[in-house]
Design an enzyme around this catalytic site. Structure first.
Site, PDB file in Angstrom:
ATOM      1  N   LYS A 187     -20.579  29.812  -8.858  1.00 47.31           N
ATOM      2  CA  LYS A 187     -19.988  30.066 -10.177  1.00 47.31           C
ATOM      3  C   LYS A 187     -20.181  31.537 -10.528  1.00 47.31           C
ATOM      4  CE  LYS A 187     -17.672  28.013 -13.405  1.00 47.31           C
ATOM      5  NZ  LYS A 187     -16.380  27.398 -13.100  1.00 47.31           N
TER       6      LYS A 187
ATOM      7  N   SER B 267     -11.542  25.601 -12.589  1.00 46.35           N
ATOM      8  CA  SER B 267     -12.534  25.263 -13.602  1.00 46.35           C
ATOM      9  C   SER B 267     -11.919  24.309 -14.622  1.00 46.35           C
ATOM     10  CB  SER B 267     -13.096  26.516 -14.268  1.00 46.35           C
ATOM     11  OG  SER B 267     -13.854  27.267 -13.352  1.00 46.35           O
TER      12      SER B 267
END
Length: 594
Positions: A198, A396
């Site tokens: 991430k 996402s």
């Protein structure tokens, strides 16, 4: 709605809107707006296509999924230079069969291509089909960038200016890291996240790419570059290996070298290109650089009926979700959860709508907003099919809202995945202490001031927030496992916040099929068992007309003190943008790919 506004008579608009605007905006501003409205509703001669015309595709023309409202003049009827991907493809297909069109000029001299890689990949087959129709296709640029050349290489004749160059040096990713500057100015940043890949947090805590980020970017750029080499090699009759050798050894080719490498066919000034095109249009002597032409945008306006399609009672709704996902109404070029949910609900209740194609172009955003949207899609899917089509990026939160669908389509160059969660927790302790500012608080429980900017979070506070992030991440994994019918352990292995190309996502089960918007539409028609009895209806996640007017023309306090306060608020808002630990972003918003 905007087409309706264009067709309303000037007298009606002048009568109704003058009163409203004069009251809301003040006499001076109101008169300006009314004049603008009246001016745009006058009879304007529609663009016509003359016999033996050249269709011109200016590569700097913004090609988007939907017509977003950037400016007030766009909103109230002035024809915009923006053209949608679907309109562009239909226009090229129509022009290939239109006897009035004798050729196509792909013009890259106006600037960089106004589209993402996946959009260019989706447009490219339409250019190939036009070329295969037998009509002449020329492509011209002063300096060919790789983005422009990816489309221009389709042409029968690729032309470069004598003073130009061809960029052929591969793709690279560049990231700005703010860590050192934040430390210098006394701004601290703490991070909570779930997912080793991430990387949206890295600009604030690292000074270079982490090993995980470098790994995923290398794989992603490799997939995009392979598509470039394969497509260009097919058109230029060269192998990907030969093209890779050119990129590795030359990088930037001057015109003579580009011709020798058989990547460019002709070196010429634009007036010489125009002279060749005039032979196709069979014009008599014209001023240099002129030839009979029609832009793709104007041709789009000419064939509105073809774009609309034949009328049918059954509708397939294309619902566009483009931009950052935010909770509430959102702004223009954002996916406001409340607005999108209203549209989904309306489509569910519309008996004429038999299927929905959700076109996603989003790097993510709020987990809360994403889940609220997903729930509305779930309720709607119980009544009619929902097919997802991914554009340049659906990662996402953009991937989260894709999960409630019957099938997911993506281009091979789509950026997707990034299944992970993060929160950035800034504090101003350093900068305030250095400037003599102190903070104090009174509280009734240990965590009462957990959201303060005055100090870093304590270990106990970080543990509490991390637990919250882990909970959201586990929920994300569960939703993916259920939707994609994958073992949770397998989802966990391909999640970790990692971004994938569409081709890799298809291989690991995150998407169902490589294909574009047309493939998704065709699948929707088949799933709803509509045969040939259907038409397309397009819906944008846009502000209502009233919302747009109020936000555009709201009266602002312009006193110096207020202006400085607004600037301070904006800066603090920027620092705390990701402070809510429910953020679902891919690398896309901050990364520059070249």
């Amino acid at each position: 709605m905007w087409k309706f506004l264009r067709d309303v008579s000037a007298s009606a608009i002048g009568t109704i809107t003058a009163v409203v605007f004069l009251v809301l905006l003040g006499t001076g501003a109101g008169l300006v707006v009314v004049v603008a409205l009246l001016a745009t509703t006058e009879d304007v001669e529609e663009p016509t296509v003359r016999d033996r015309s050249i269709l011109v595709l200016d590569l700097s023309t913004p090609i988007r999924d939907s017509q977003l409202l950037d400016e007030f003049t766009e909103a109230i009827a002035v024809e915009s230079n923006v053209i949608t991907l679907r309109q562009a493809k239909i226009a090229l297909a129509e022009a290939a069969q239109d006897d009035r069109i004798v050729g196509l000029l792909i013009d890259g001299s106006g600037g960089e291509a106004g589209m993402g890689f996946a959009t260019a990949q989706a447009l490219r087959p339409a250019l190939v089909e036009f070329q295969e129709s037998g009509k002449r296709v020329m492509a011209y640029d002063v300096d060919w960038s790789e983005g422009d050349y990816y489309l221009g290489s389709v042409a029968d004749t690729v032309v470069i200016n004598p003073m130009g160059e061809l960029e052929f040096n591969g793709l690279g990713a560049e990231q700005t890291f703010l860590t050192g500057a934040l430390e210098k100015f006394g701004v601290g940043v703490q991070v909570v996240r779930a997912g080793n890949y991430k990387s949206a947090v890295e600009p604030f805590i690292e000074t270079e790419f982490s090993a995980a980020s470098r790994e995923q970017l290398t794989a992603l750029l490799g997939d995009l570059w392979q598509e470039f080499l394969t497509a260009v090699g097919r058109d230029r009759n060269q192998t990907p290996q030969a093209l890779q050798a050119i990129a590795a050894t030359q990088g930037f080719l001057l015109p003579t070298a580009a011709v020798q490498a058989e990547l460019i066919d002709q070196v010429a000034y634009f007036d010489e290109v125009a002279a060749e095109l005039r032979t196709l249009t069979e014009q008599e002597e014209e001023p240099k650089q002129q030839f009979r032409q029609v832009t793709l945008s104007n041709y789009r306006n000419e064939i509105e009926d073809a774009i609309a399609g034949d009328y049918a009672e059954n509708k397939i709704a294309i619902l566009y979700a483009a931009g950052e996902i935010v909770y509430g109404e959102g702004e223009v070029e954002q996916i406001g959860s409340d607005r999108l949910i209203r549209q989904i609900r309306d489509l569910r209740r519309d008996e004429d709508v038999q299927a929905i194609v959700l076109r996603i172009n989003s790097p993510g955003g709020s987990a809360t907003a994403s889940d609220l949207i997903l729930r509305e899609l779930q309720l709607t899917r119980e009544q009619k099919p929902i097919i997802v089509s991914m554009g340049n990026v659906a990662a996402s939160g953009g991937y989260w809202i894709a999960l409630e669908s019957d099938r997911i389509f993506a281009e091979s160059t789509t950026i997707t995945g990034s299944i992970g969660v993060f929160g950035l927790l800034p504090n101003l302790e350093g900068i305030t202490t250095e400037n003599g500012i102190t903070w104090d608080s009174v509280k009734t429980a240990p965590l009462a001031d957990i959201d303060t900017l005055a100090r870093p979070k304590t270990e106990a506070e970080l543990a509490t927030i991390q637990q919250f992030v882990d909970q959201i991440y586990n929920l994300f994994l569960d939703k993916v496992a259920r939707s994609r019918d994958l073992p949770r352990s397998e989802v966990a292995a391909i999640a970790q916040g990692r971004v994938w190309s569409g081709s890799d996502a298809a291989a690991n089960g995150l998407v169902d099929q490589i294909g574009g918007l047309e493939d998704a539409i065709a699948y929707a028609a088949e799933t709803a068992d509509l045969g040939d009895n259907w038409q397309i209806e397009e819906y944008q996640n846009e502000l209502t007309f009233e919302e747009f007017l109020f936000r555009t023309f709201s009266i602002q306090d312009t006193t110096p003190l207020t202006q400085e306060w607004v600037k301070l608020q904006t800066q603090l808002q920027h620092l705390t943008r990701f402070s809510d630990p429910r953020h679902l972003y891919s690398i896309a918003p901050t990364l520059t790919i070249r």
